[in-house]
Design an enzyme around this catalytic site. Structure first.
Site, PDB file in Angstrom:
ATOM      1  N   SER A 223       0.813  -1.198   0.000  1.00 47.19           N
ATOM      2  CA  SER A 223       0.000   0.000   0.000  1.00 47.19           C
ATOM      3  C   SER A 223       0.861   1.269   0.000  1.00 47.19           C
ATOM      4  O   SER A 223       1.647   1.451  -0.904  1.00 47.19           O
ATOM      5  CB  SER A 223      -0.973  -0.049   1.171  1.00 47.19           C
ATOM      6  OG  SER A 223      -2.104   0.702   0.860  1.00 47.19           O
ATOM      7  N   HIS A 367      -7.918  -5.531   1.107  1.00 46.13           N
ATOM      8  CA  HIS A 367      -6.668  -4.777   1.088  1.00 46.13           C
ATOM      9  C   HIS A 367      -5.734  -5.290   2.185  1.00 46.13           C
ATOM     10  O   HIS A 367      -5.990  -5.073   3.372  1.00 46.13           O
ATOM     11  CB  HIS A 367      -7.029  -3.312   1.344  1.00 46.13           C
ATOM     12  CG  HIS A 367      -5.882  -2.367   1.311  1.00 46.13           C
ATOM     13  ND1 HIS A 367      -5.201  -2.073   0.159  1.00 46.13           N
ATOM     14  CD2 HIS A 367      -5.281  -1.652   2.303  1.00 46.13           C
ATOM     15  CE1 HIS A 367      -4.245  -1.198   0.424  1.00 46.13           C
ATOM     16  NE2 HIS A 367      -4.274  -0.929   1.723  1.00 46.13           N
TER      17      HIS A 367
HETATM   18  C1  GCU Z   1      -5.236   4.667   2.556  1.00 50.76           C
HETATM   19  C2  GCU Z   1      -4.740   5.506   1.403  1.00 50.76           C
HETATM   20  C3  GCU Z   1      -4.045   4.656   0.343  1.00 50.76           C
HETATM   21  C4  GCU Z   1      -3.002   3.773   0.992  1.00 50.76           C
HETATM   22  C5  GCU Z   1      -3.618   2.976   2.122  1.00 50.76           C
HETATM   23  C6  GCU Z   1      -2.627   2.108   2.915  1.00 50.76           C
HETATM   24  O1  GCU Z   1      -6.306   3.877   2.140  1.00 50.76           O
HETATM   25  O2  GCU Z   1      -5.819   6.203   0.858  1.00 50.76           O
HETATM   26  O3  GCU Z   1      -3.434   5.463  -0.634  1.00 50.76           O
HETATM   27  O4  GCU Z   1      -2.406   2.944   0.027  1.00 50.76           O
HETATM   28  O5  GCU Z   1      -4.208   3.857   3.043  1.00 50.76           O
HETATM   29  O6  GCU Z   1      -1.464   2.474   3.020  1.00 50.76           O
HETATM   30  O7  GCU Z   1      -3.061   1.075   3.440  1.00 50.76           O
END
Ligand code: GCU
Length: 388
Positions: A223, A367
């Site tokens: 992420s 995610h």
């Molecule tokens: C949030 C953010 C993302 C990122 C994520 C993470 O959702 O909006 O851009 O990738 O956090 O780091 O889990």
């Protein structure tokens, strides 16, 4: 009933794909002054540096390279960790410049398998420190150290907060103390740049550790950490391979693809103003004005192997747009004579593409970064390093 159906399909996102307006990506293989790039030398001498500068100036900020001094101190060492399977070292990496310093704590397990040295996975840890527990009281799928060791890989991690706290008010308290001029420059480094910078300092350390096969360092990030991993590997060509998990907006996903459920430049700049440089804020709602798009970031890593992942329920990170971006970067790999095994459309869920310079899977689920993801990272690395 019709209304019901509409609501249902809407919430399941089935119409969202059809709603994506057409977009045109900037050309990778054409220089700013309009000349086609046909040879590796034209790419490496002209277009690649041009793109790197555009990413620095418009998105991630500068990557300062100089410092006065770097030192490594082993703060904890256990030669027979993990029931004897691994050797643990905790290393404090201290970097000094103009009498300021930053310290990065590295956790490193190397396999006790009789090999002279080992390839290594280095995680940029953006989650809780317990995920990389050196005592192994906590075992987390986010950093499955035993799995790596059993497969003959060393595994390492540092936490982003050592390099730049992930907070808009305190991100300056780390690497940026060494480079105060970055804080006032519109193209100055911010947190994501600082995390990438720290990964490069771990590379400096690896160079000095005989237990590490320095030509086989795999950088891993999830992420926001996956965004930093791509940027770090674009900047520092010593990283042999990159794994970017669910990196989404300003990571692997194309900025120009306006996929409704996904994060936008405005959203990311608003919630995380401390991640990217000031100039990037000009592109809120104006992705088409960017001189680059994210397929070019992957291209900067060529010809080195890159593996990206998505998750079926992680529409915020735009799985299709992330796949499109590696598809587009194939042009640069082709310059190097490397043909990938990517299929023109995204593969079905849980169908990894491993035997390829560009690898990918879309994991069923949310995610995250899991043992399923790591299992495929190891397969991908095995294929490239050992043809197995
Ligand atoms: C949030 C953010 C993302 C990122 C994520 C993470 O959702 O909006 O851009 O990738 O956090 O780091 O889990």
């Amino acid at each position: 009933c019709l209304v019901m159906l509409f609501v249902l399909t809407k919430s399941y996102g089935q119409n969202d794909e059809a709603d994506v307006p057409p977009y045109t990506l900037p050309e990778i293989l054409k220089t700013a002054d309009g000349k086609p790039v046909k040879k590796i030398t034209e790419w490496e001498k002209k277009r690649r540096p041009e793109l790197l500068t555009l990413f620095e100036d418009n998105i991630y900020g500068q990557m300062p390279k100089s410092y006065d001094h770097i030192s490594y101190k082993i703060t904890n060492e256990i030669a027979n960790a993990m029931n004897g399977k691994a050797h643990l070292k905790e290393v404090l990496i201290t970097v000094e410049k103009d009498n300021k310093m930053v310290a990065i704590n590295l956790i490193l397990f190397t396999p006790n398998n009789g090999k002279k040295n080992s390839p290594v996975f280095l995680l940029i840890n953006n989650r809780g420190k317990e995920n990389t527990d050196p005592t192994r009281k906590t075992i987390s799928e986010f950093w499955p150290a035993e799995m790596a060791i059993d497969s003959g890989y060393a595994i390492a991690a540092f936490h982003v907060s050592d390099a730049a706290p992930d907070n808009k008010d305190t991100y300056q308290k780390g690497v940026l103390q060494l480079y105060p001029e970055q804080l006032t420059a519109d193209n100055g480094m911010k947190a994501i740049g600082a995390w990438g910078w720290a990964a490069s300092r771990v590379m400096d350390y690896f160079k000095t550790d005989a237990a590490i096969d320095f030509d086989k360092v795999n950088l891993v990030g999830h992420s926001r950490g996956g965004k930093a991993a791509l940027w770090a590997a674009a900047q520092d060509q010593r990283f042999a391979m990159v794994f970017s998990s669910c990196s989404g907006n300003t990571g692997a996903a194309l900025a120009r693809r306006q996929y409704k459920p996904a994060e936008t430049i405005r959203a990311i700049n608003t919630t995380f103003p401390h991640w990217f440089n000031n100039n990037y804020k000009q592109y809120n709602d104006k992705a088409n004005a960017l001189p680059v798009d994210q397929h070019m970031l992957i291209s900067l890593i060529a010809p080195r192997p890159v593996y990206t992942t998505s998750a079926t329920k992680d529409l915020w990170a735009d799985p299709v747009g992330s796949y499109q971006s590696i598809i587009e970067s194939q042009k640069v790999y082709a310059l190097y004579g490397k043909k990938s095994a990517l299929t023109p459309t995204p593969p079905p869920p849980n169908t990894p593409i491993i035997h390829s310079v560009l690898g990918y899977h879309n994991r069923e689920g949310i995610h995250n970064m899991t043992a399923y993801d790591w299992g495929n990272f190891i397969r991908f690395a095995n294929f490239h390093y050992f043809r197995r």
